[in-house]
Every structure is written in structure tokens, then in C-alpha cells.
Design an enzyme around this catalytic site. Structure first.
Site, PDB file in Angstrom:
ATOM      1  N   CYS A   1      34.831  31.055  42.424  1.00 32.03           N
ATOM      2  CA  CYS A   1      33.604  31.852  42.422  1.00 32.03           C
ATOM      3  C   CYS A   1      33.425  32.752  43.630  1.00 32.03           C
ATOM      4  O   CYS A   1      32.705  33.726  43.567  1.00 32.03           O
ATOM      5  CB  CYS A   1      32.388  30.935  42.298  1.00 32.03           C
ATOM      6  SG  CYS A   1      32.347  30.043  40.741  1.00 32.03           S
ATOM      7  N   ASN A   2      34.056  32.438  44.766  1.00 32.31           N
ATOM      8  CA  ASN A   2      33.834  33.258  45.942  1.00 32.31           C
ATOM      9  C   ASN A   2      34.967  34.227  46.220  1.00 32.31           C
ATOM     10  O   ASN A   2      35.037  34.819  47.282  1.00 32.31           O
ATOM     11  CB  ASN A   2      33.562  32.383  47.171  1.00 32.31           C
ATOM     12  CG  ASN A   2      34.718  31.476  47.506  1.00 32.31           C
ATOM     13  OD1 ASN A   2      35.673  31.369  46.763  1.00 32.31           O
ATOM     14  ND2 ASN A   2      34.620  30.802  48.629  1.00 32.31           N
TER      15      ASN A   2
ATOM     16  N   SER B   1      26.222  26.065  37.896  1.00 35.21           N
ATOM     17  CA  SER B   1      25.131  26.992  37.603  1.00 35.21           C
ATOM     18  C   SER B   1      24.015  26.867  38.633  1.00 35.21           C
ATOM     19  O   SER B   1      23.928  25.878  39.365  1.00 35.21           O
ATOM     20  CB  SER B   1      24.567  26.688  36.210  1.00 35.21           C
ATOM     21  OG  SER B   1      23.915  25.420  36.220  1.00 35.21           O
TER      22      SER B   1
ATOM     23  N   GLU C   1      28.206  26.404  45.430  1.00 37.02           N
ATOM     24  CA  GLU C   1      28.820  27.660  45.014  1.00 37.02           C
ATOM     25  C   GLU C   1      28.319  27.906  43.603  1.00 37.02           C
ATOM     26  O   GLU C   1      28.731  27.232  42.667  1.00 37.02           O
ATOM     27  CB  GLU C   1      30.345  27.566  45.049  1.00 37.02           C
ATOM     28  CG  GLU C   1      31.049  28.784  44.473  1.00 37.02           C
ATOM     29  CD  GLU C   1      30.522  30.099  45.028  1.00 37.02           C
ATOM     30  OE1 GLU C   1      30.016  30.911  44.227  1.00 37.02           O
ATOM     31  OE2 GLU C   1      30.596  30.323  46.245  1.00 37.02           O
TER      32      GLU C   1
END
Length: 157
Positions: free
Chosen positions: A72-73, A17, A38
Site C-alpha cells: 500500500c505504501n 481498510s 497502513e
């Protein structure tokens, strides 16, 4: 994060987060420790009229299924030019139907395994209730296809 206060730590990589990122960066600043964060990005794919649609679909699907789509990317949303929207969507749905999913303890030739648990599946389902075009669910928490169409640019996921 006392372990970050030692000069023995050369770099910290965190996926988490924004709050965890702020705390990590603050703790790492004491020794000017390198930090790679990230923090839950929503990387878009953009498909324009001159795009090779087959390559675009292949790339977007590969991005989505890596590590069960929990990176996440990777491409999390796609902006498609209106003049190719229907053709792209048809190819995308067909491509996702070819993705091999299942339990990696039983199969070795999978493209994608299950989400971590039933709570993760519930979270995906709750976020996908509106304007859902296609969804198939398995008993072991895999969302095979979840395509949302004509979503407001202001919507938060």
C-alpha cells in the site's frame, strides 16, 4: 478483537481498510497499545524536469513490483512535469517490459509474481479500462504493464 484487550500485546500492525483501522485503534486504546496502520494509501511519485529520468524510472518500477505491487505504501501514481512527460513515459514503458514476471514455483529469477487470484486480476482490469496505453496479461493473473495517461486528478482508484 478481544486479544487486543490483554496487556500482553505490545503493538499491533494492520494493513487494511479505514473501517478496520478505526476498530483496531479503538480496541488498542484500552491498554494504550501501540498501533501501526497502513490503510490503503496512494503514494505518488513526482518527476520534475531536473530529475534523473533513468533513476526515477528505476525507482518507480522497483516500488511497483515489490511484493507483486500489492504494497500500500509503494508508488501507486506518478505526476510528471509536462515538459518531460513523453520522454519519461517512453522510458517507463521500456523499463516495465524488462520486468521478469511469472510463477515463482517455476522460476527463481523473477522480479514479480502473480496477483493472488483471478478476482484480483479482474479488479485491476476493471479499474484500467479507460485510457489504457499498454497491457499484457498472462494466464496466471499478472498485469505486466498498465499505464494510464492523462487521468483526472479527481478520479478515485
Amino acid at each position: 478483537m478481544n486479544w487486543l484487550l490483554t496487556p500482553k500485546v505490545g503493538m499491533v500492525s494492520l494493513t487494511g481498510s479505514v473501517e478496520a483501522g478505526i476498530q483496531t485503534m479503538a480496541a488498542a486504546s484500552t491498554n494504550v497499545t501501540k498501533v501501526s496502520l497502513e490503510l490503503g494509501g496512494k503514494a505518488p511519485g513526482i518527476v520534475m524536469p531536473d530529475a534523473d529520468l533513468d533513476l526515477a524510472v528505476k525507482s518507480i518500477i522497483a516500488s511497483r513490483v515489490i511484493n507483486t505491487g500489492q504494497v500500500c505504501n509503494c508508488c501507486e501514481r506518478v505526476y510528471v512535469h509536462s515538459s518531460i512527460k513523453e520522454a519519461f513515459l517512453e522510458k517507463l514503458l521500456a523499463g516495465f517490459k524488462q520486468v521478469k514476471v511469472g510463477d515463482p514455483n517455476q522460476y527463481t529469477d523473477l522480479d514479480m509474481g502473480p496477483l493472488i487470484d483471478a478476482n484480483a486480476l479482474k479488479s485491476v482490469e476493471e479499474k484500467s479500462e479507460k485510457k489504457l496505453l499498454s497491457r499484457e496479461l498472462s494466464c496466471y493473473a499478472v498485469v505486466i504493464v498498465s499505464v494510464l495517461k492523462d487521468i483526472s486528478l479527481n478520479r478515485r482508484f
